[in-house]
Scaffold this motif. Structure first.
Motif, PDB file in Angstrom:
ATOM      1  N   LEU A   1       0.850  -1.183   0.000  1.00  0.00           N
ATOM      2  CA  LEU A   1       0.000   0.000   0.000  1.00  0.00           C
ATOM      3  C   LEU A   1       0.888   1.235   0.000  1.00  0.00           C
ATOM      4  CD1 LEU A   1      -0.219   1.372   3.160  1.00  0.00           C
ATOM      5  CD2 LEU A   1      -1.171  -0.898   3.532  1.00  0.00           C
ATOM      6  N   LYS A   2       0.292   2.368  -0.311  1.00  0.00           N
ATOM      7  CA  LYS A   2       1.050   3.621  -0.404  1.00  0.00           C
ATOM      8  C   LYS A   2       0.317   4.691   0.385  1.00  0.00           C
ATOM      9  CE  LYS A   2       3.396   4.473  -4.049  1.00  0.00           C
ATOM     10  NZ  LYS A   2       3.866   4.807  -5.426  1.00  0.00           N
ATOM     11  N   THR A   3       1.030   5.272   1.360  1.00  0.00           N
ATOM     12  CA  THR A   3       0.431   6.313   2.182  1.00  0.00           C
ATOM     13  C   THR A   3       1.272   7.571   2.086  1.00  0.00           C
ATOM     14  OG1 THR A   3      -0.286   6.901   4.428  1.00  0.00           O
ATOM     15  CG2 THR A   3       1.618   5.462   4.258  1.00  0.00           C
TER      16      THR A   3
ATOM     17  N   VAL B   1      -2.647 -10.310  20.651  1.00  0.00           N
ATOM     18  CA  VAL B   1      -2.965 -10.420  19.230  1.00  0.00           C
ATOM     19  C   VAL B   1      -2.844 -11.872  18.765  1.00  0.00           C
ATOM     20  CG1 VAL B   1      -2.325  -9.724  16.895  1.00  0.00           C
ATOM     21  CG2 VAL B   1      -2.202  -8.064  18.773  1.00  0.00           C
ATOM     22  N   LYS B   2      -3.900 -12.363  18.123  1.00  0.00           N
ATOM     23  CA  LYS B   2      -3.876 -13.701  17.549  1.00  0.00           C
ATOM     24  C   LYS B   2      -3.549 -13.645  16.066  1.00  0.00           C
ATOM     25  CE  LYS B   2      -6.779 -17.809  16.823  1.00  0.00           C
ATOM     26  NZ  LYS B   2      -8.139 -18.408  17.018  1.00  0.00           N
ATOM     27  N   LEU B   3      -4.262 -12.795  15.328  1.00  0.00           N
ATOM     28  CA  LEU B   3      -4.040 -12.629  13.900  1.00  0.00           C
ATOM     29  C   LEU B   3      -4.077 -11.146  13.556  1.00  0.00           C
ATOM     30  CD1 LEU B   3      -6.505 -15.371  12.570  1.00  0.00           C
ATOM     31  CD2 LEU B   3      -4.005 -15.561  12.681  1.00  0.00           C
ATOM     32  N   ALA B   4      -3.343 -10.763  12.522  1.00  0.00           N
ATOM     33  CA  ALA B   4      -3.346  -9.359  12.093  1.00  0.00           C
ATOM     34  C   ALA B   4      -3.229  -9.288  10.579  1.00  0.00           C
ATOM     35  CB  ALA B   4      -2.203  -8.588  12.742  1.00  0.00           C
ATOM     36  N   TYR B   5      -4.043  -8.425   9.991  1.00  0.00           N
ATOM     37  CA  TYR B   5      -4.009  -8.198   8.546  1.00  0.00           C
ATOM     38  C   TYR B   5      -3.975  -6.699   8.309  1.00  0.00           C
ATOM     39  CZ  TYR B   5      -5.463 -13.057   8.524  1.00  0.00           C
ATOM     40  OH  TYR B   5      -5.526 -14.416   8.731  1.00  0.00           O
ATOM     41  N   VAL B   6      -2.977  -6.253   7.564  1.00  0.00           N
ATOM     42  CA  VAL B   6      -2.796  -4.823   7.310  1.00  0.00           C
ATOM     43  C   VAL B   6      -3.161  -4.511   5.866  1.00  0.00           C
ATOM     44  CG1 VAL B   6      -1.065  -2.989   7.113  1.00  0.00           C
ATOM     45  CG2 VAL B   6      -1.076  -4.497   9.102  1.00  0.00           C
ATOM     46  N   ILE B   7      -3.954  -3.469   5.703  1.00  0.00           N
ATOM     47  CA  ILE B   7      -4.417  -3.061   4.374  1.00  0.00           C
ATOM     48  C   ILE B   7      -4.349  -1.544   4.255  1.00  0.00           C
ATOM     49  CG2 ILE B   7      -5.974  -5.029   4.124  1.00  0.00           C
ATOM     50  CD1 ILE B   7      -8.292  -3.091   4.799  1.00  0.00           C
ATOM     51  N   GLY B   8      -4.615  -1.047   3.058  1.00  0.00           N
ATOM     52  CA  GLY B   8      -4.732   0.383   2.847  1.00  0.00           C
ATOM     53  C   GLY B   8      -6.193   0.765   2.705  1.00  0.00           C
ATOM     54  N   VAL B   9      -6.603   1.794   3.413  1.00  0.00           N
ATOM     55  CA  VAL B   9      -7.965   2.305   3.320  1.00  0.00           C
ATOM     56  C   VAL B   9      -7.926   3.635   2.582  1.00  0.00           C
ATOM     57  CG1 VAL B   9      -9.927   3.196   4.624  1.00  0.00           C
ATOM     58  CG2 VAL B   9      -8.758   1.128   5.403  1.00  0.00           C
ATOM     59  N   PRO B  10      -8.721   3.809   1.540  1.00  0.00           N
ATOM     60  CA  PRO B  10      -8.679   5.049   0.760  1.00  0.00           C
ATOM     61  C   PRO B  10      -8.824   6.286   1.641  1.00  0.00           C
ATOM     62  CG  PRO B  10     -10.048   3.418  -0.343  1.00  0.00           C
ATOM     63  CD  PRO B  10      -9.711   2.844   1.003  1.00  0.00           C
ATOM     64  N   ASP B  11      -8.011   7.298   1.316  1.00  0.00           N
ATOM     65  CA  ASP B  11      -8.017   8.528   2.090  1.00  0.00           C
ATOM     66  C   ASP B  11      -7.807   9.693   1.133  1.00  0.00           C
ATOM     67  OD1 ASP B  11      -7.652   9.862   4.906  1.00  0.00           O
ATOM     68  OD2 ASP B  11      -5.994  10.618   3.691  1.00  0.00           O
ATOM     69  N   ALA B  12      -8.623  10.721   1.267  1.00  0.00           N
ATOM     70  CA  ALA B  12      -8.585  11.848   0.330  1.00  0.00           C
ATOM     71  C   ALA B  12      -7.273  12.619   0.402  1.00  0.00           C
ATOM     72  CB  ALA B  12      -9.753  12.799   0.606  1.00  0.00           C
ATOM     73  N   THR B  13      -6.635  12.620   1.552  1.00  0.00           N
ATOM     74  CA  THR B  13      -5.410  13.396   1.722  1.00  0.00           C
ATOM     75  C   THR B  13      -4.159  12.589   1.414  1.00  0.00           C
ATOM     76  OG1 THR B  13      -6.447  14.764   3.410  1.00  0.00           O
ATOM     77  CG2 THR B  13      -4.029  14.727   3.360  1.00  0.00           C
ATOM     78  N   ARG B  14      -4.078  11.358   1.934  1.00  0.00           N
ATOM     79  CA  ARG B  14      -2.847  10.581   1.835  1.00  0.00           C
ATOM     80  C   ARG B  14      -2.927   9.435   0.825  1.00  0.00           C
ATOM     81  NH1 ARG B  14       0.468  12.035   5.710  1.00  0.00           N
ATOM     82  NH2 ARG B  14       1.762  10.181   5.463  1.00  0.00           N
ATOM     83  N   ASP B  15      -3.958   9.415  -0.008  1.00  0.00           N
ATOM     84  CA  ASP B  15      -4.172   8.335  -0.978  1.00  0.00           C
ATOM     85  C   ASP B  15      -4.695   7.103  -0.246  1.00  0.00           C
ATOM     86  OD1 ASP B  15      -2.175   6.460  -3.387  1.00  0.00           O
ATOM     87  OD2 ASP B  15      -4.300   6.991  -3.366  1.00  0.00           O
ATOM     88  N   GLU B  16      -3.900   6.591   0.705  1.00  0.00           N
ATOM     89  CA  GLU B  16      -4.324   5.487   1.567  1.00  0.00           C
ATOM     90  C   GLU B  16      -3.783   5.739   2.962  1.00  0.00           C
ATOM     91  OE1 GLU B  16      -2.438   2.213  -0.597  1.00  0.00           O
ATOM     92  OE2 GLU B  16      -4.409   1.406  -1.050  1.00  0.00           O
ATOM     93  N   VAL B  17      -4.472   5.215   3.965  1.00  0.00           N
ATOM     94  CA  VAL B  17      -3.914   5.182   5.311  1.00  0.00           C
ATOM     95  C   VAL B  17      -3.768   3.724   5.716  1.00  0.00           C
ATOM     96  CG1 VAL B  17      -4.800   7.414   6.055  1.00  0.00           C
ATOM     97  CG2 VAL B  17      -6.202   5.371   6.368  1.00  0.00           C
TER      98      VAL B  17
ATOM     99  N   ARG C   1      -3.218   3.750  11.386  1.00  0.00           N
ATOM    100  CA  ARG C   1      -4.033   4.849  11.908  1.00  0.00           C
ATOM    101  C   ARG C   1      -5.428   4.354  12.283  1.00  0.00           C
ATOM    102  NH1 ARG C   1      -2.841  10.586   9.747  1.00  0.00           N
ATOM    103  NH2 ARG C   1      -0.587  10.549   9.441  1.00  0.00           N
ATOM    104  N   LEU C   2      -5.856   3.265  11.662  1.00  0.00           N
ATOM    105  CA  LEU C   2      -7.185   2.708  11.907  1.00  0.00           C
ATOM    106  C   LEU C   2      -7.057   1.269  12.379  1.00  0.00           C
ATOM    107  CD1 LEU C   2      -9.025   3.921   8.660  1.00  0.00           C
ATOM    108  CD2 LEU C   2      -8.969   5.056  10.889  1.00  0.00           C
ATOM    109  N   TYR C   3      -7.924   0.889  13.326  1.00  0.00           N
ATOM    110  CA  TYR C   3      -7.956  -0.480  13.831  1.00  0.00           C
ATOM    111  C   TYR C   3      -9.389  -0.986  13.831  1.00  0.00           C
ATOM    112  CZ  TYR C   3      -3.232   0.389  15.633  1.00  0.00           C
ATOM    113  OH  TYR C   3      -1.904   0.689  15.745  1.00  0.00           O
ATOM    114  N   CYS C   4      -9.549  -2.239  13.556  1.00  0.00           N
ATOM    115  CA  CYS C   4     -10.848  -2.882  13.725  1.00  0.00           C
ATOM    116  C   CYS C   4     -10.604  -4.272  14.273  1.00  0.00           C
ATOM    117  CB  CYS C   4     -11.594  -2.963  12.390  1.00  0.00           C
ATOM    118  SG  CYS C   4     -13.310  -3.506  12.602  1.00  0.00           S
ATOM    119  N   PHE C   5     -11.281  -4.585  15.361  1.00  0.00           N
ATOM    120  CA  PHE C   5     -11.130  -5.885  16.009  1.00  0.00           C
ATOM    121  C   PHE C   5     -12.321  -6.755  15.638  1.00  0.00           C
ATOM    122  CE2 PHE C   5      -7.508  -4.679  18.488  1.00  0.00           C
ATOM    123  CZ  PHE C   5      -7.639  -3.294  18.608  1.00  0.00           C
TER     124      PHE C   5
END
Length: 544
Positions: free
Chosen positions: A434-436, A456-472, A507-511
């Motif tokens: 991803l690109k931030t 933490v048991k499992l973790a998956y990191v992704i990019g979430v669209p963001d108007a300022t940084r392209d992705e966060v 910057r964002l977390y979801c459990f």
């Protein structure tokens, strides 16, 4: 592609020391570099680089040595860089947001024998980082010499100014011989870039392509002698040290350095230095547009430059005044840019929607990534390059085998399509990277650190669209049941900053519960569907 008369002739030189000598003779007193209190003409920069290069020779640096640089956008970065290249050594760039773990990896993997560093950069104390990775004889066994800029440095390090003193007894003939021994095909840069794996990759770049491709980039941008490029993009990044630096050096322009980006200071520099070219990401332009000093500053000197992003994002530099801004596409591995739109001559509907046409010398294709079958006009496939590209990743044959096709094309991992006129359109990334804010982040690296944290048991990191940084950067986490969500999130935000550069920290977390994870029929995680957890459609969405 035409060579525009106002750009002047293409340099004849095919090595960096020869380029510096050629441009010093051609442009002499024209300004080449401005930063802080320092100002260099082409002639004085050439002399400064030679003096520092002699000091490096006195310290035992020679052809094949690997010298790392760790500091913000200071003139010393450029002087050291060009001096390293002038004696046939290899410049190793180090991320200014580096942690002790990352610094240890890059210094060890690169086989760096010398480190040139600023004692401090923003909140970072690099001398303290060096202490954290002691004993160096075990952690980075090849590292022998330390040179510091500012402050008291690190135990055993010598001041930057002392390097010049040590070189006073080195005769010109010895430096001339070292420069003459440099060959166009020699590796001169090793830039570290994140990929789809958990560790950075050392991209090896050669002298002659840093000169040739960057001149073609500047020619496409209509760069002319006397142009002044504002540069707050970090020099350690390919966009800074590859693209911007050699774009201007090959055209007789001037680099105006900003040590680190701050919108108010950027506005001041552009006004006072009468910068003509903008080089940066859309989030920088937006911050400048929104700054209270914007209306007080005269940015009428701006004309063009380069950026990337969506059509809406590309309008931000235009609003600042860079009406001839060019849309750029490329990777560190492809010598910065392989495709650039012409902000002056291309049709308006293609300047921002496409990333332009290939630069001269570029050999590219868009193909089915599995079969390598050529894609038709308008059909999306993987963008692949054959020239100019890196000769390969340093000490990593397994990655090289993955990165190149059997017929020698570099797999960019990016998706794109050509139109009937040969313009390339970027259509996202094939790989998970991803690109931030314009900087690549490898999800696997971040995931590796997150899963080491308690709870933490499992973790998956992704990019979430963001108007300022392209992705966060965002993390979807499955708990192991030992800690509550709120407590774990607070802990992660604190602990991850100790092991990861700030821009890599989510910057964002979801459990979520493990059974809520989207899987394929074969039980693999469907990462492209994880963004759902950060939309308003998800009742568990956590906004921060």
């Amino acid at each position: 592609m035409p060579i525009y008369p106002d750009s002047g002739p293409q340099p004849l030189s095919r090595t960096i020391p020869a380029l510096l000598r050629e441009q010093a003779a051609r442009f002499e007193d024209a300004e080449a570099l401005v930063g802080g209190e320092s100002r260099y003409s082409y002639r004085s920069l050439y002399n400064e680089v030679r003096s520092f290069a002699k000091g490096l020779l006195a310290l035992g640096v020679s052809k094949g040595s690997r010298v790392a640089i760790l500091m913000g956008n200071k003139p010393e970065w450029v002087v050291a860089d060009l001096a390293i290249c002038s004696i046939g050594a290899v410049m190793v760039s180090v991320n200014t947001w580096v942690t002790a773990r990352e610094l240890n990896y890059i210094l060890k993997h690169s086989d760096a024998d010398t480190l040139i560093f600023a004692e401090r950069f923003l909140k970072y104390n690099y001398a303290d980082l060096l202490k954290e990775i002691e004993p160096h004889g075990e952690t980075v066994p090849m590292l022998k010499s330390f040179i510091h800029v500012g402050g008291t440095g690190y135990a055993g390090s010598i001041p930057f100014a002392e390097v010049f003193e040590r070189g006073r007894d080195i005769p010109d003939s010895r430096l001339d011989a070292a420069s003459a021994a440099v060959q166009p095909e020699d590796v001169t840069y090793q830039l570290y870039t994140s990929g789809s794996t958990s560790t950075p990759k050392g991209v090896q770049l050669q002298h002659y392509l840093l000169i040739e491709n960057m001149w073609h980039i500047g020619n496409r941008m209509h760069v002319v002698p006397g142009d002044r490029l504002w540069l707050a993009v970090s020099l350690f990044w390919g966009l800074g040290s590859e693209n911007a630096l050699f774009n201007l050096l090959t055209h007789g322009g001037c680099i105006v350095l900003q040590e680190f980006f701050e919108a108010g200071e950027a506005l001041r520099l552009i006004e006072e230095e009468r910068c003509t070219l903008f080089y940066g990401m859309p989030n920088m332009a937006q911050a400048m547009l929104e700054h209270p000093d914007r209306l007080k500053r005269d940015l009428s000197s701006l004309r063009g430059g380069g950026s990337s992003g969506s059509v809406e994002q590309m309008q931000r530099p235009v609003e600042l005044g860079a009406k001839e801004i060019c849309h750029m596409y490329g990777l560190t591995e492809t010598y910065g840019n392989s495709h650039v739109s012409d902000g002056r001559l291309d049709p308006r509907d293609k300047v921002y929607t496409s990333v332009g046409t290939p630069l001269p010398g570029v050999i590219d294709r868009v193909v089915n990534p599995e079969t390598l079958a050529p894609c038709k006009v308008g059909e999306v496939g993987e963008i692949q390059m054959k020239c100019p590209v890196t000769i390969g990743y340093y000490k990593d044959e397994s990655k090289n085998l993955q990165a190149f096709t059997p017929d020698g094309y570099f797999r960019t991992g990016d998706l794109g399509t050509f139109d009937e006129d040969g313009y390339l359109y970027f259509r996202g990334r094939l790989k998970e990277m991803l690109k931030t804010g314009g900087i690549n982040v490898a999800p696997a690296e971040v995931e590796d650190i997150i899963v080491q944290q308690e709870g933490v048991k499992l973790a998956y990191v992704i990019g979430v669209p963001d108007a300022t940084r392209d992705e966060v950067v965002a993390a979807v986490i499955v708990l192991d049941g030992t800690r509550e969500e709120a407590m774990l999130e607070q802990s992660l935000r604190t602990e991850l900053r100790k092991s990861l550069a700030a821009y890599k920290v989510p910057r964002l977390y979801c459990f979520v519960d493990e059974h809520d994870l989207p899987l394929t029929t074969t039980g693999k995680i469907q990462k492209n569907r994880l963004v759902y957890f950060f939309t308003s459609e998800n009742p568990r969405q956590l906004a921060h």
